[in-house]
Design an enzyme around this catalytic site. Structure first.
Site, PDB file in Angstrom:
ATOM      1  N   SER A 190       0.843  -1.198   0.000  1.00  0.00           N
ATOM      2  CA  SER A 190       0.000   0.000   0.000  1.00  0.00           C
ATOM      3  C   SER A 190       0.874   1.243   0.000  1.00  0.00           C
ATOM      4  CB  SER A 190      -0.948  -0.033   1.204  1.00  0.00           C
ATOM      5  OG  SER A 190      -1.909   0.988   1.082  1.00  0.00           O
ATOM      6  N   ASN A 191       0.339   2.361   0.433  1.00  0.00           N
ATOM      7  CA  ASN A 191       1.096   3.616   0.458  1.00  0.00           C
ATOM      8  C   ASN A 191       0.686   4.419   1.691  1.00  0.00           C
ATOM      9  OD1 ASN A 191      -1.306   5.229  -0.288  1.00  0.00           O
ATOM     10  ND2 ASN A 191      -1.144   4.061  -2.191  1.00  0.00           N
ATOM     11  N   TYR A 192       1.266   5.584   1.856  1.00  0.00           N
ATOM     12  CA  TYR A 192       1.069   6.358   3.087  1.00  0.00           C
ATOM     13  C   TYR A 192      -0.213   7.193   3.125  1.00  0.00           C
ATOM     14  CZ  TYR A 192       5.793   5.256   4.638  1.00  0.00           C
ATOM     15  OH  TYR A 192       6.908   4.611   5.068  1.00  0.00           O
ATOM     16  N   SER A 193      -1.046   7.097   2.105  1.00  0.00           N
ATOM     17  CA  SER A 193      -2.259   7.925   2.093  1.00  0.00           C
ATOM     18  C   SER A 193      -3.104   7.665   3.344  1.00  0.00           C
ATOM     19  CB  SER A 193      -3.080   7.614   0.840  1.00  0.00           C
ATOM     20  OG  SER A 193      -4.323   8.247   0.939  1.00  0.00           O
TER      21      SER A 193
END
Ligand code: CTP
Length: 408
Positions: free
Chosen positions: A217-220
């Site tokens: 995933s990512n840091y959003s």
């Protein structure tokens, strides 16, 4: 009334409506009204005075609205504060039939039953529809109370002339259903500038599984998407929020939890029918594991692990190629480390968007996880709007202000 076949105005669909019923014969007509509004998609909650329950039973309203009915300040509806809960929740209140007694009590600022307390604790527009005997209606005391309510911003729907329960003919009959609905729709439109609009928002970083316990995933954080959904809902829009992030749900938003890009796309395809605006604030993962392991990948299975990743389809570009998607005004976000405007413009064109908000992800004080944001909004019509540093909620409202005049 009897209930005419006038359609329920769009502005009332999906809206949170409190119907406050006082003790007049016309109370039975409000059951029909509550039913029509509920069937049209409004969320209707009812509170009744003790006298009203002499004319119509609470179960009738509960039956047609599907919601518990408040009949007293101490009723056990599960809420710790029934006297403020309904007024807090409602986006619009209709008091009907409004008897001479309740009009006098409201004008006097009383809060000694659930109906008057709800009105006093409310924060939304109020429509009052009087119904009473013609002699009562013509009395100066009643007219002065009505004038006081009007001065305070209450919308009064004048009663009609006709046959009254007392046998007299005169002014005092409850206004008909279409007059009530029109007054409510007008009040909604003048208070909520996105009433009648359907808005779909995505939020958070998508999660692509690697095995049953791990994902990419990512840091959003999802905060920007939640802020847009909250702003649109506060402005009267019907909002669906397709999200991987779980923040406390804002009043009235239809939250659709998803994990992967494929799940997000499936939800979006369902939601876009009839939508006016799509705001893609989600950070969709660009790559996902080409294979998902059925069982947890174990340390002893391998000393070195090489992941093969495949591209995730571009959701918003794909939706823009479909008929349903094309009718919707599509706003994207562009997370960039440099050259915001140039890269944003290129992305907007490539993805077939009507607008894009480009923001700088290289800065720690804005963007990912922060409560603030800053950027530039570009429109396909060539307009460029600077968005100086502000809270995400302020930016959400600014984005909606800029988009609103461009909606079909
Ligand atoms: N987006 C999308 N589907 C994807 C990737 C992105 O719909 N698979 C949307 C995002 O929700 C956002 C916009 O496209 O509104 C731009 O996202 P961004 O990650 O900045 O762009 P990418 O296309 O992923 O380009 P890159 O990562 O190469 O900068």
């Amino acid at each position: 009334m009897p209930l005419d076949p006038a359609p329920v105005p769009n502005e009332l669909k999906g809206l949170r409506l409190a119907l406050l019923v006082a003790g007049g014969i016309a109370a039975y007509k409000i059951v029909d009204l509550a039913s029509a509004l509920t069937q049209a998609g409004a969320q209707v909650r009812v509170a009744m005075t003790a006298s009203a329950t002499r004319f119509v039973g609470a179960p009738s309203f509960q039956g047609v609205t599907g919601n518990p009915v408040l009949t007293g300040l101490w009723s056990a509806d599960g809420s710790p504060e029934p006297h403020v809960a309904l007024g807090d929740w409602a986006q619009l209140i209709l008091l009907a039939p409004a008897t001479a007694n309740i009009i006098g009590r409201v004008a006097g600022g009383r809060s000694d039953d659930i109906v008057t307390a709800t009105l006093l604790a409310s924060r939304c527009p109020i429509v009052v529809a009087p119904a009473m005997n013609d002699a009562m209606w013509s009395k100066r005391a009643v007219q002065e109370n009505i004038a006081a309510l009007r001065r305070r911003g209450v919308v009064v729907v004048e009663p009609e002339s006709g046959h009254l329960a007392s046998g007299h003919v005169g002014a005092g009959r409850l206004a008909n259903a279409s007059a009530l609905m029109k007054a409510m729709a007008d009040a909604v439109r003048s208070t909520y500038d996105l009433a009648g609009r359907r808005v779909v928002v995505t939020a958070g970083g998508t999660r692509e599984p690697l095995d049953p316990v791990r994902y990419i995933s990512n840091y959003s954080s999802g905060k920007m998407g939640f802020a847009i959904a909250a702003a649109a809902a506060d402005r009267g829009a019907r909002v669906a929020l397709v999200t991987t992030a779980a923040h406390p749900a804002h009043q009235g938003i239809d939250v659709r939890p998803v994990e992967t890009a494929d799940e997000m796309l499936a939800e979006l395809k369902r939601d876009l029918a009839g939508a006016d605006l799509l705001v893609m604030a989600a950070a969709v993962a660009d790559f996902r594991p080409a294979r998902i392991a059925d069982d947890k990948i174990r340390r002893e299975d391998t000393s070195k692990l090489t992941l093969e990743l495949e591209q995730v389809p571009d959701l918003v570009a794909a939706l823009g190629k479909e008929k349903e998607g094309q009718r919707v005004f599509r706003v994207g976000f562009a997370a960039e480390g440099s050259d915001l405007a140039a890269k944003g413009l290129e992305k907007m064109k490539k993805k077939g968007l009507q607008a894009i908000v480009a923001n700088d992800i290289s800065r720690k004080d804005i963007g990912f996880g922060s409560d603030h944001n800053e950027g530039v909004m570009l429109f396909a019509d060539g307009t460029r709007e600077e968005l100086p540093r502000m809270t995400k909620r302020e930016m959400a409202d600014r984005i909606l202000d800029l988009v609103k005049p461009r909606l079909k």
